[in-house]
Design a protein around this motif. Structure first.
Motif, short mmCIF file in Angstrom:
data_model
loop_
_atom_site.label_atom_id
_atom_site.label_comp_id
_atom_site.label_asym_id
_atom_site.label_seq_id
_atom_site.Cartn_x
_atom_site.Cartn_y
_atom_site.Cartn_z
N GLY A 92 83.86 -21.49 28.46
CA GLY A 92 84.47 -20.29 27.90
C GLY A 92 85.41 -19.68 28.91
N VAL A 93 86.40 -18.95 28.43
CA VAL A 93 87.38 -18.33 29.31
C VAL A 93 86.71 -17.21 30.10
N GLY A 94 86.69 -17.35 31.42
CA GLY A 94 86.09 -16.35 32.30
C GLY A 94 84.58 -16.41 32.36
N TRP A 95 83.96 -17.39 31.74
CA TRP A 95 82.50 -17.50 31.74
C TRP A 95 82.06 -18.21 33.02
N LYS A 96 80.99 -17.70 33.61
CA LYS A 96 80.50 -18.31 34.84
C LYS A 96 79.02 -18.02 35.02
N VAL A 97 78.44 -18.74 35.96
CA VAL A 97 77.02 -18.61 36.28
C VAL A 97 76.89 -18.40 37.78
N ALA A 98 75.96 -17.55 38.20
CA ALA A 98 75.72 -17.30 39.62
C ALA A 98 74.21 -17.41 39.89
N ASN A 100 70.87 -16.23 41.73
CA ASN A 100 70.24 -15.04 42.33
C ASN A 100 68.85 -15.44 42.81
N GLY A 101 68.75 -16.06 43.97
CA GLY A 101 67.47 -16.56 44.46
C GLY A 101 67.01 -17.71 43.58
N LYS A 102 65.85 -17.54 42.93
CA LYS A 102 65.35 -18.57 42.01
C LYS A 102 65.93 -18.41 40.61
N ASP A 103 66.47 -17.24 40.31
CA ASP A 103 66.97 -16.92 38.98
C ASP A 103 68.48 -17.14 38.90
N ILE A 104 69.01 -17.02 37.68
CA ILE A 104 70.45 -17.16 37.50
C ILE A 104 70.98 -15.96 36.71
N SER A 105 72.25 -15.68 36.90
CA SER A 105 72.94 -14.61 36.19
C SER A 105 74.11 -15.25 35.44
N LEU A 106 74.15 -15.04 34.13
CA LEU A 106 75.19 -15.65 33.30
C LEU A 106 76.16 -14.58 32.80
N SER A 107 77.44 -14.79 33.04
CA SER A 107 78.49 -13.96 32.48
C SER A 107 79.15 -14.80 31.39
N VAL A 108 78.73 -14.56 30.15
CA VAL A 108 79.14 -15.45 29.07
C VAL A 108 79.75 -14.69 27.89
N GLY A 109 80.68 -13.76 28.20
CA GLY A 109 81.41 -13.08 27.16
C GLY A 109 80.67 -11.95 26.48
N LEU A 110 79.55 -11.53 27.01
CA LEU A 110 78.84 -10.38 26.47
C LEU A 110 79.23 -9.15 27.27
N SER A 111 78.83 -7.96 26.83
CA SER A 111 79.20 -6.72 27.52
C SER A 111 78.47 -6.56 28.84
N HIS A 112 77.48 -7.40 29.09
CA HIS A 112 76.67 -7.32 30.29
C HIS A 112 76.31 -8.72 30.75
N PRO A 113 76.07 -8.91 32.05
CA PRO A 113 75.59 -10.22 32.50
C PRO A 113 74.13 -10.42 32.06
#
Length: 180
Positions: A92-98, A100-113
């Motif tokens: 997706g355009v501008g979508w990414k994953v980061a 966070n220790g053992k967990d992950i944070s997804l920025s996938v076109g929603l209003s919040h990660p």
């Protein structure tokens, strides 16, 4: 007769097996897994360095369990020696994953990660900003966690945006045509 159930499972070096009542336990270099089985119809035994699954009768339910328990035992042996992993692709355009220790944070076109917490026994790794690797020793849990992450944003058929498995093929649809 179950063809899957009849096939013996070779036991690799460094793997220990225990059958205690109706619980089958496999211990290997990556960890330990246990599975209950139906001792009234199925018997798991170790002979000549192989796991053999035997059934006591020819009922359809027993035949189904014969293949099932053999497959479960095989998956346990592979899990404690090699492990399982599933790779997810974020598209997706501008979508990414980061990470966070053992967990992950997804920025996938929603209003919040979206913060996704790893369950016990599963390792979430961000190989690149658009790739997630779910790994562990239990095939069932690895597949279930990959499906839960995919469900956050299922792939859509017009642009292909979404989270998909690396070996999944998305059938693309043609958009509307302009004019009359």
């Amino acid at each position: 007769m179950s063809r899957i159930g009849k096939a013996p499972i070779k036991i690799p070096a460094g793997v220990e097996l225990k059958v205690n009542g109706n619980v089958f336990t496999v211990k290997g270099p990556k960890g330990e897994l246990s599975q209950t089985f139906d001792p009234a119809n199925i018997e798991l035994c170790v002979e000549n360095g192989e796991i053999i699954v035997k059934r006591f009768n020819e009922e359809n339910a027993t035949k189904a369990k014969h293949g099932l328990y053999r497959a479960l035992a095989y998956n346990m042996v592979v899990g404690v020696t090699e492990g399982y992993k599933k790779t997810l692709i974020v598209n997706g355009v501008g979508w990414k994953v980061a990470q966070n220790g053992k967990d992950i944070s997804l920025s996938v076109g929603l209003s919040h990660p979206v913060e996704y917490k790893a369950v016990e026994g599963i390792t979430l790794t961000v190989a690149s900003p658009t790739e997630i690797v779910v790994s562990g020793i239990n095939k069932e849990i690895v597949g279930a966690e990959a499906a839960k992450i995919r469900a956050i944003r299922k792939p859509e058929p017009y642009h292909g945006y979404g989270i998909r498995l690396s070996d999944e093929v998305i059938e693309r649809k043609e958009g509307k045509t302009a004019g009359k």
